[in-house]
Design an enzyme around this catalytic site. Structure first.
Site, mmCIF file in Angstrom:
data_model
loop_
_atom_site.group_PDB
_atom_site.id
_atom_site.type_symbol
_atom_site.label_atom_id
_atom_site.label_comp_id
_atom_site.label_asym_id
_atom_site.label_seq_id
_atom_site.Cartn_x
_atom_site.Cartn_y
_atom_site.Cartn_z
ATOM 1 N N LYS A 25 8.828 10.881 -0.131
ATOM 2 C CA LYS A 25 8.060 10.228 0.942
ATOM 3 C C LYS A 25 9.000 9.478 1.884
ATOM 4 O O LYS A 25 8.906 9.596 3.113
ATOM 5 C CB LYS A 25 7.049 9.257 0.345
ATOM 6 N N THR B 290 6.024 0.552 2.416
ATOM 7 C CA THR B 290 7.047 1.331 3.115
ATOM 8 C C THR B 290 6.343 2.379 3.957
ATOM 9 O O THR B 290 5.736 3.319 3.427
ATOM 10 C CB THR B 290 8.011 2.001 2.126
ATOM 11 N N LYS C 249 14.673 -0.250 5.874
ATOM 12 C CA LYS C 249 14.276 0.336 4.588
ATOM 13 C C LYS C 249 14.459 1.847 4.572
ATOM 14 O O LYS C 249 15.029 2.406 3.626
ATOM 15 C CB LYS C 249 12.816 -0.027 4.296
ATOM 16 N N LEU D 17 0.820 -1.201 0.000
ATOM 17 C CA LEU D 17 0.000 0.000 0.000
ATOM 18 C C LEU D 17 0.862 1.263 0.000
ATOM 19 O O LEU D 17 2.049 1.214 0.329
ATOM 20 C CB LEU D 17 -0.920 -0.023 1.222
ATOM 21 N N PRO D 18 0.279 2.415 -0.368
ATOM 22 C CA PRO D 18 1.098 3.613 -0.587
ATOM 23 C C PRO D 18 1.706 4.254 0.657
ATOM 24 O O PRO D 18 2.794 4.825 0.576
ATOM 25 C CB PRO D 18 0.112 4.589 -1.254
#
EC number: 1.1.1.31
Length: 333
Positions: A275, A126, A200, A98-99
């Site tokens: 982001k 992420t 990450k 998902l975003p």
């Protein structure tokens, strides 16, 4: 988007023998996948194809009906679910891609009341580590849950060569490992829930910073009269060498088959990099870590996002922005 290289633990072979034990008691599980976007669709496709003989079904959901219709049309046997809760009610293993953090929080809130006891939830989005830990905690009384963000980009998702950085207990990691092997090449256990996200965002914070540094270095050398290919060659045999200079050089024409040599199309878009930089800066603030270089790089990506015509380009377009050449991409009013 970018990978470590880690040998798979021997325990994965034992987990592979257990991976098809269903929460519902059948010999084969139902697999669910939520999020069929640019990364999720090729991941779901590999998972569907590589586990075909060892599962009872494959259920998919996305907020865009067209993405689900396309997937079920091209993957015979895949079934449309009506909601995240519907996926959780049917599936023994659920993967989400998902975003952002709010999307993951919303989906887990919907899944929590419906999820099967003993199921396995794998979130490959992420997001910030705090959200990853919170959503895992919300379901751990009923299921195993891991955060497993990826590195490798759309190319790695399509080829099935992603790196997964996994946070969760060792038993949960061992359960997730064989499923992740269907979508990736390197599966890394990073520790407890949330630590996959820590790995990450640290990796991508460094990547965003070094790309900005590589871009300004190449721009300086070129403006002072150096041939860009020669400058890149020297850097790549010297102490300044990094992934952003030797594998993904931001200067058009220096390397073939990278976004900079195809008008910065494809690759890892600026909004995604910004982001991830934002997630890293927020996490740094939470733990009172000083990250001045990352903060400067983040501001560069914000400036690029504010430039019409650049907002959908690969993040290496930072070179064009610094050099002033970006005007060729700017949309006319």
């Amino acid at each position: 988007m970018f990978a470590f290289h880690v040998r798979v633990a021997p325990s994965a072979r034992m987990a592979a023998r257990r991976m098809y034990s269903s929460a519902s008691g059948s010999s084969k599980p139902v697999v669910g996948f939520i999020g069929l976007g640019q990364m999720g669709r090729p991941m779901a496709s590999n998972l569907f194809n590589k586990t075909a003989a060892n599962r009872a079904g494959f259920v998919v959901f996305d907020v865009f009906d067209g993405a689900v219709a396309d997937f079920t049309k091209t993957h015979d046997g895949a079934v449309r679910a009506s909601s995240p809760a519907d996926v959780a009610a049917q599936a023994d293993v659920v993967i989400t891609m998902l975003p952002s953090s709010p999307h993951v929080s919303s989906v887990y809130e919907q899944m929590a009341p419906a999820v099967r006891k003993g199921a396995l939830l794998i979130d490959s989005s992420t997001i910030d580590p705090a959200t990853a830990r919170r959503v895992a905690k919300s379901v751990l009384d009923k299921v195993d849950a891991v955060d497993a963000p990826v590195s490798g980009g759309v190319g790695g998702a399509t080829a099935g060569t992603l790196t997964f950085m996994v946070g969760g207990t060792k038993p949960a990691f061992d359960r997730a490992n064989p499923w992740l092997q269907a979508m990736g090449k390197s599966i890394v256990h990073c520790g407890d829930n949330g630590n996959g996200q820590v790995a990450k965002i640290c990796n991508n914070m460094l990547l965003g910073s070094t790309m900005a540094a590589a871009a300004e270095t190449m721009n300086l050398g070129i403006k002072m009269g150096m041939d860009p290919k020669l400058l890149a060659q020297i850097i790549n045999t010297s102490s300044g060498r990094c992934w952003s200079t030797d594998t993904y050089n931001p200067v058009p024409g220096v390397m073939a088959n990278v976004p900079s040599s195809r008008d910065f199309e494809g690759g890892f878009a600026v909004p995604l990099m910004q982001k991830d930089m934002g997630l890293a800066l927020s996490a740094a603030q939470d733990v009172k870590a000083s990250v001045p270089m990352a903060a400067a790089a983040d501001q560069l990506y914000k400036n690029i996002l504010a430039t019409p015509g650049l907002e959908k380009k690969d993040f290496s377009v930072v070179y064009e922005w610094l050099s002033g050449l970006f005007v060729r991409f700017v949309r006319k009013p």
